[in-house]
Design a protein around this motif. Structure first.
Motif, PDB file in Angstrom:
ATOM      1  N   TYR A   1       0.777  -1.437   0.124  1.00 53.46           N
ATOM      2  CA  TYR A   1      -0.083  -0.041  -0.011  1.00 53.46           C
ATOM      3  C   TYR A   1       0.975   1.292   0.095  1.00 53.46           C
ATOM      4  O   TYR A   1       1.890   1.298   0.365  1.00 53.46           O
ATOM      5  CB  TYR A   1      -0.904   0.105   1.218  1.00 53.46           C
ATOM      6  N   LYS A   2       0.319   2.265  -0.721  1.00 51.92           N
ATOM      7  CA  LYS A   2       0.879   3.746  -0.449  1.00 51.92           C
ATOM      8  C   LYS A   2      -0.248   4.688   0.286  1.00 51.92           C
ATOM      9  O   LYS A   2      -1.333   4.518  -0.122  1.00 51.92           O
ATOM     10  CB  LYS A   2       1.571   4.182  -1.502  1.00 51.92           C
ATOM     11  N   LEU A   3       0.276   5.491   1.057  1.00 55.19           N
ATOM     12  CA  LEU A   3      -0.659   6.401   1.593  1.00 55.19           C
ATOM     13  C   LEU A   3      -0.916   7.529   0.342  1.00 55.19           C
ATOM     14  O   LEU A   3      -0.427   7.859  -0.246  1.00 55.19           O
ATOM     15  CB  LEU A   3       0.086   7.361   2.648  1.00 55.19           C
ATOM     16  N   ASP A   4      -2.456   8.009   0.511  1.00 48.73           N
ATOM     17  CA  ASP A   4      -2.816   8.902  -0.450  1.00 48.73           C
ATOM     18  C   ASP A   4      -3.172  10.205   0.309  1.00 48.73           C
ATOM     19  O   ASP A   4      -4.167  10.478   1.179  1.00 48.73           O
ATOM     20  CB  ASP A   4      -4.274   8.126  -1.107  1.00 48.73           C
ATOM     21  N   PRO A   5      -2.043  11.021   0.339  1.00 46.61           N
ATOM     22  CA  PRO A   5      -2.215  12.124   1.088  1.00 46.61           C
ATOM     23  C   PRO A   5      -2.981  13.073   0.606  1.00 46.61           C
ATOM     24  O   PRO A   5      -3.540  14.135   1.324  1.00 46.61           O
ATOM     25  CB  PRO A   5      -0.681  12.814   1.207  1.00 46.61           C
ATOM     26  N   SER A   6      -3.659  13.180  -0.503  1.00 45.98           N
ATOM     27  CA  SER A   6      -4.531  14.089  -1.108  1.00 45.98           C
ATOM     28  C   SER A   6      -6.121  13.864  -0.716  1.00 45.98           C
ATOM     29  O   SER A   6      -6.894  14.349  -0.808  1.00 45.98           O
ATOM     30  CB  SER A   6      -4.595  14.120  -2.540  1.00 45.98           C
ATOM     31  N   TRP A   7      -6.253  12.616   0.173  1.00 49.14           N
ATOM     32  CA  TRP A   7      -7.629  12.291   0.682  1.00 49.14           C
ATOM     33  C   TRP A   7      -7.716  12.578   2.051  1.00 49.14           C
ATOM     34  O   TRP A   7      -6.871  12.347   3.048  1.00 49.14           O
ATOM     35  CB  TRP A   7      -7.629  10.713   0.507  1.00 49.14           C
ATOM     36  N   PRO A   8      -8.951  13.192   2.474  1.00 48.77           N
ATOM     37  CA  PRO A   8      -9.916  13.744   1.526  1.00 48.77           C
ATOM     38  C   PRO A   8      -9.363  15.211   1.081  1.00 48.77           C
ATOM     39  O   PRO A   8      -8.326  15.538   1.295  1.00 48.77           O
ATOM     40  CB  PRO A   8     -11.280  13.782   2.370  1.00 48.77           C
TER      41      PRO A   8
END
Length: 344
Positions: A43-50
């Motif tokens: 996995y990788k973090l989605d820093p744009s969410w939300p």
């Protein structure tokens, strides 16, 4: 009123996909300087969410995914905050609930998420006139049904009474599994039929087989096995979903960290387990049908200090992982990278 937040706490480590070398699968306990398996990110973090993280204004306790509609429900606590926030999976904010019927949400679950008409179940651990209940809402926040007696803590089954119910899991069949409670008088696992008849119960406090101390999360796999995060006893217990028979216990992975949340990846091959006290998420290999044996760690996600991860959910369509974090007052989204690694 929605308040701006100045800072977000992100994870500091990607999860690793541990690859087999020959017939042996290595766990985190077998990684040594002179003998390491190949690894790549799961996995990788989605820093744009939300898109607008400032919309989180309370302590975030739970998250649930409607993978069919691409919608995320977030339950939070606090004074003068919306108890439920609703986002799209791309991070767009949709709406929020301001309902007086919900005091202190603990767990949240989407029933019939694959249908066009899912419902939202929320466990309420409040001590006020609406607490000690499990409530079913429409997607827009209309109260549809209440399990338990609002404002009354108890241990009865006829009628049903709860004391700080922690989490609910509604199977595709309509059968319901409840862990009750989050530090109250009850330490039990209850199975209800789709017409709310009690089918079986394990309800004794203790450290023995089929006994609990703060059962906190529950999920069901495709092999008729019920998995319960027995938080106070630092273990996961497993039961036959049809008969309630005790099947086994996982304890070796939790000697220093209690399991708070337990969920399965979409392929049903890996359990996602949350450890609040160590700000960590473990991925554990799901055992084959017919055996439980000991838990085996595939790898971990180490979160930032003191974010206090509580409960999680996964998008069954995309495999994305959503983590509700109490102290950080946020939900974080992780995107699966092992698209060929059976996470989806």
């Amino acid at each position: 009123m929605l308040m701006m937040k100045k800072e977000r706490k992100y994870t500091c480590l990607l999860i690793l996909c541990v690859v087999s070398v020959g017939p042996q699968l290595f766990t985190s306990h077998s990684l040594r300087e002179d003998h390491r398996p190949l690894a790549r990110a799961f996995y990788k973090l989605d820093p744009s969410w939300p898109r607008k993280p400032e919309l989180f204004t309370g302590d975030v306790f739970a998250v649930a995914v409607n993978h069919n509609a691409g919608v995320i429900y977030v339950a939070q606590r606090g004074d003068n905050v919306s108890k439920v926030l609703v986002f799209k999976t791309d991070g767009e904010f949709l709406w929020h609930w301001n309902t007086t019927t919900l005091e202190m949400p603990h767990g949240i679950f989407l029933a019939n998420a694959a249908s066009s008409d899912p419902t939202v179940w929320i466990t309420d651990v409040g001590n006020g006139p609406y607490g000690h209940c499990i409530k079913q809402y429409s997607p827009s926040g209309k109260l549809l049904q209440v399990l338990g007696t609002p404002g009354q803590a108890g241990s009865g089954l006829e009628p049903l009474l709860f004391d700080q119910p922690a989490e609910i899991f509604v199977h595709d069949s309509g059968e319901i599994y409840i862990v009750d409670g989050d530090g109250g008088m009850n330490n039990r696992l209850i199975k209800l039929s789709n017409d709310l008849e009690v089918l079986w119960v394990h309800g004794e406090k203790g450290q023995g087989l089929a006994q609990f101390y703060i059962p906190h999360s529950v999920t069901v796999d495709n092999a008729h096995r019920v998995w319960v995060a027995d938080r106070g006893n630092k273990r996961i217990q497993v039961f036959n979903s049809l008969t309630g028979e005790w099947l086994g216990t996982w304890g070796s992975c939790f000697t220093e960290q209690a399991p708070y949340s337990v969920r399965l990846t979409p392929d049903k091959k890996v359990f996602v387990v949350v450890h609040l006290s160590t700000n960590r998420i473990s991925l554990l290999y799901a055992p084959p049908v017919g055996m439980i044996s000991q838990c085996k760690v595939a790898s971990v996600i180490q979160l930032a200090d003191d974010v206090k991860p509580h409960l999680v959910d996964l998008d069954l369509k995309t495999g994305a992982l959503y983590v509700a974090e109490i102290n950080a007052q946020q939900v974080q989204k992780f995107i699966p990278l092992c698209l060929g690694g059976n996470l989806r």
